[in-house]
Scaffold this active site. Structure first.
Site, short mmCIF file in Angstrom:
data_model
loop_
_atom_site.label_atom_id
_atom_site.label_comp_id
_atom_site.label_asym_id
_atom_site.label_seq_id
_atom_site.Cartn_x
_atom_site.Cartn_y
_atom_site.Cartn_z
CG HIS A 49 -1.89 -1.17 1.22
ND1 HIS A 49 -2.65 -1.58 0.16
CD2 HIS A 49 -2.11 -2.08 2.21
CE1 HIS A 49 -3.32 -2.68 0.48
NE2 HIS A 49 -3.01 -3.01 1.73
CG ASP B 55 -5.33 -6.32 -0.05
OD1 ASP B 55 -5.40 -7.20 0.83
OD2 ASP B 55 -5.20 -5.12 0.23
#
Length: 455
Positions: free
Chosen positions: A268, A319
């Site tokens: 991220h 994810d």
């Protein structure tokens, strides 16, 4: 040795015509350009390397769609997390294997050939170890084996509930390990490695891994040549807590206190200052970007243009698996930047004015680094890569009238039809004519497990 022939293949230098691929023991032994098609199995008009998926929480695939009703006017990542914890509490080894196998088959059908599994669902829901403490990890290994996808298994260290060192919450306790027990797990799993299984480590986050535990893992010798992944700077609240308790932002603190280098993947890294962006790029570490999940959770936008201009490396992951498509990840990585800047064609480089080629090539390179495997390229001889490839559907109407100049751009920016026809991993065909070779069996077991979980 088996010889294959592609009319055009994406090699490290770009598209080449008349490419013969010699595959031996799951690797490219030799690549010939302008070769004769005779004597080899014809693959198709367009062949590209398989894409690495650098960030996965496999069990979350089965909860896609279950967190899309408002529970609070201030719904955010933190309220979503409570829904996720409740779902995770129902998943054991058998359920995890079934869910992961379904996910991995979907990944293969979409063109992913390696997945980095950021795995923290270690123990029973009551936080007691299974009879075999590695049971949940082994369920993922088995799911990868039965589907044929390459797996980088990243057992995750998770010890505290915040930067202040608070104990794990009731629903987090099954994620936890003492440092010594965690290192024993990693060492055991490292002993299972083979051509399609790599084992690294994951530090869940700075809020969940205290500095002494982080240092112990780095000093253990288990990560000297292995991938190291960490969630970082995903949420503004995380950045604020780190500032309040460590007097530094998360990425800033990590760069000041750890030997961040190309072994590392910072997942991220959404909220960066200009200085952090430049410093992270300079390390050669990979920014692990998951645009569909980051959008779904309301995380924010990574500063892609500044990072690319600084020479930064990135890869993509699915994810939470609200989407299982490298095309959608790359498309939304670019579209987010366009919406923020109100300009077009953001992700380009000095070597290419093509957004698609820049995104595709960079994600292959960064994903291979994250996975710790020689993948992401069709390359033989001294650079021999594992024979992972994707044959595109050259009969698809989207490719009509296209030359190689616009092919990758068309692949990414021409709609939602899956343009993957066949997929090879480690020299073995895992997808033919758009379907995983074990699709029906895997899907039936998945349906049975998810219906049981919903009961």
């Amino acid at each position: 040795m088996t010889r294959y022939f592609a009319d055009q293949a994406w090699l490290p230098q770009g598209w080449e015509a008349g490419v013969a691929l010699d595959v031996r023991d799951g690797r490219y032994a030799q690549i010939d350009i302008d070769a004769d098609a005779g004597g080899g199995e014809r693959l198709g008009r367009y062949v590209v390397p398989g894409m690495p998926n650098l960030h996965s929480h496999a069990f979350q695939r089965a909860m896609a769609g279950l967190a899309e009703r408002q529970t609070n006017p201030e719904d955010s990542f933190w309220t979503w997390r409570e829904t996720m914890y409740a779902f995770a509490g129902r998943v054991g080894p058998d359920e995890l294997q079934a869910i992961a196998a379904q996910l991995y088959a979907e990944m293969l059908e979409s063109g992913y050939t390696q997945v980095c599994e950021f795995h923290y669902l270690h123990h029973r829901p009551d936080a007691q170890p299974y009879a075999d403490p590695a049971a949940m990890s082994l369920a993922l290994v088995e799911a990868a084996r039965e589907t044929g996808i390459g797996l980088t298994l990243l057992p995750t260290l998770y010890q505290t509930g915040g930067f202040d060192g608070r104990p794990l919450g009731e629903r987090q306790r099954r994620f936890g390990h003492a440092t010594d027990a965690y290192l024993r797990l990693v060492e055991r799993l490292r002993g299972l490695e083979h051509s399609t299984l790599r084992v690294g480590v994951a530090l869940h986050s700075l809020r969940a891994v205290p500095p002494d535990a982080l240092n112990a893992v780095l000093a253990s010798g288990l990560v000297d040549d292995a991938p190291i992944h960490i969630h970082i700077a995903e949420q503004i609240g995380e950045v604020q807590d780190c500032l309040a308790l460590r007097n530094a932002r998360p990425v800033e603190w990590l760069l000041d206190h750890a030997p961040v280098d190309p072994r590392w993947t910072l997942v991220h890294a959404t909220h960066l200052t200009d200085d952090e962006t430049r410093r992270l790029a300079a390390t050669g570490a990979v920014a692990g970007l998951c645009p569909t999940t980051e959008a779904n959770l309301g995380d924010g936008l990574f500063p892609l243009k500044a990072y690319l201009d600084a020479g930064g490396v990135f890869g993509i992951g699915s994810d939470s698996h609200i989407s299982v498509s490298p095309i959608e990840e790359l498309r939304w990585l670019e579209y987010g930047q366009r919406l923020a800047t109100r300009h077009r064609n953001i992700a380009v480089s000095s070597s290419s004015s093509s957004v698609g080629e820049t995104l595709w090539g960079d994600a292959l390179y960064g994903g291979a680094l994250s996975a710790g495997q020689a993948i992401g390229a069709i390359a033989g001889s001294d650079e021999a890569a594992r024979a992972d490839l994707v044959v595109l559907d050259d009969a698809a109407p989207q490719f009509a009238g296209r030359t190689s100049e616009h092919l990758i751009d068309t692949l990414i920016f021409s709609g939602n039809r899956n343009l993957v026809r066949d997929v090879m991993v480690n020299g073995q065909w895992r997808v033919k004519d758009g379907r995983h070779v074990e699709r029906e069996r895997i899907a039936q077991r998945y349906r049975e497990v998810v219906e049981k979980l919903a009961g």
